[in-house]
Design a protein around this motif. Structure first.
Motif: not given
Length: 170
Positions: A53-57, A130-133, A142-146
């Motif tokens: 359920f989680f990727n880095l992108v 952004d990198f949290l997917d 939508p990808a997001f960040n810290v």
């Protein structure tokens, strides 16, 4: 008596900004360091599956939340930068005025750090990294960040603090 009442209400007018700016600085550092690490390891659009359920992108967002106005002609970079700086100034005022309200100020400090983390991206790169997917089945958030995470947690804490305050005044 008036001093005790002011302290009890937690207004803390004229209190210290230092602890709250420290929280914001920690958010900014965590945000920027994670963005730098991902940008160095990933190429644009590259996806690395971490769990089911989680990727880095690595993606770029030229707009605001959920890529709002991302396709605008470039003016949005400066508009969102100015908005972030104005928000930071208002938050600093509120932190100074209400420094004794711990939950309120923690929430504001998280929002401040997140807002400035994204402002730094806009100024340095022209977009937000952004990198949290997260995803469920074929549906992706939508990808997001810290920084975005800190803003969201801060907003939730603000709502919780207000609900707690309203219930306490009944």
């Amino acid at each position: 008596m008036a001093k005790a009442l002011t302290k009890q209400r937690g207004s803390g007018a004229g209190g210290s900004l230092a602890p709250w700016l420290g929280v914001a600085l920690i958010v900014i550092l965590a945000d920027q360091l994670t963005k730098i690490a991902v940008a160095r390891v990933f190429s644009y659009g590259q996806v690395r599956e971490i769990t089911s359920f989680f990727n880095l992108v690595l993606v770029y967002n030229r707009g605001a939340a959920f890529s709002f106005l991302a396709a605008a002609g470039g003016w949005q970079r400066w508009a969102f930068t100015v908005l972030g700086v104005v928000a930071a100034l208002v938050i600093c005022y509120l932190l100074k005025r209400h420094s004794a309200q711990r939950l309120f100020c923690t929430a504001l400090a998280l929002i401040l750090g997140g807002a400035l983390g994204n402002v730094i991206d806009r100024l340095v790169y022209g977009h937000v990294i952004d990198f949290l997917d997260f995803h469920v089945g074929g549906w992706h958030w939508p990808a997001f960040n810290v920084a975005d995470s800190a803003i969201t947690i801060g907003a939730v804490l603000l709502v919780f603090d207000e609900l707690r305050r309203v219930r306490g005044s009944r």
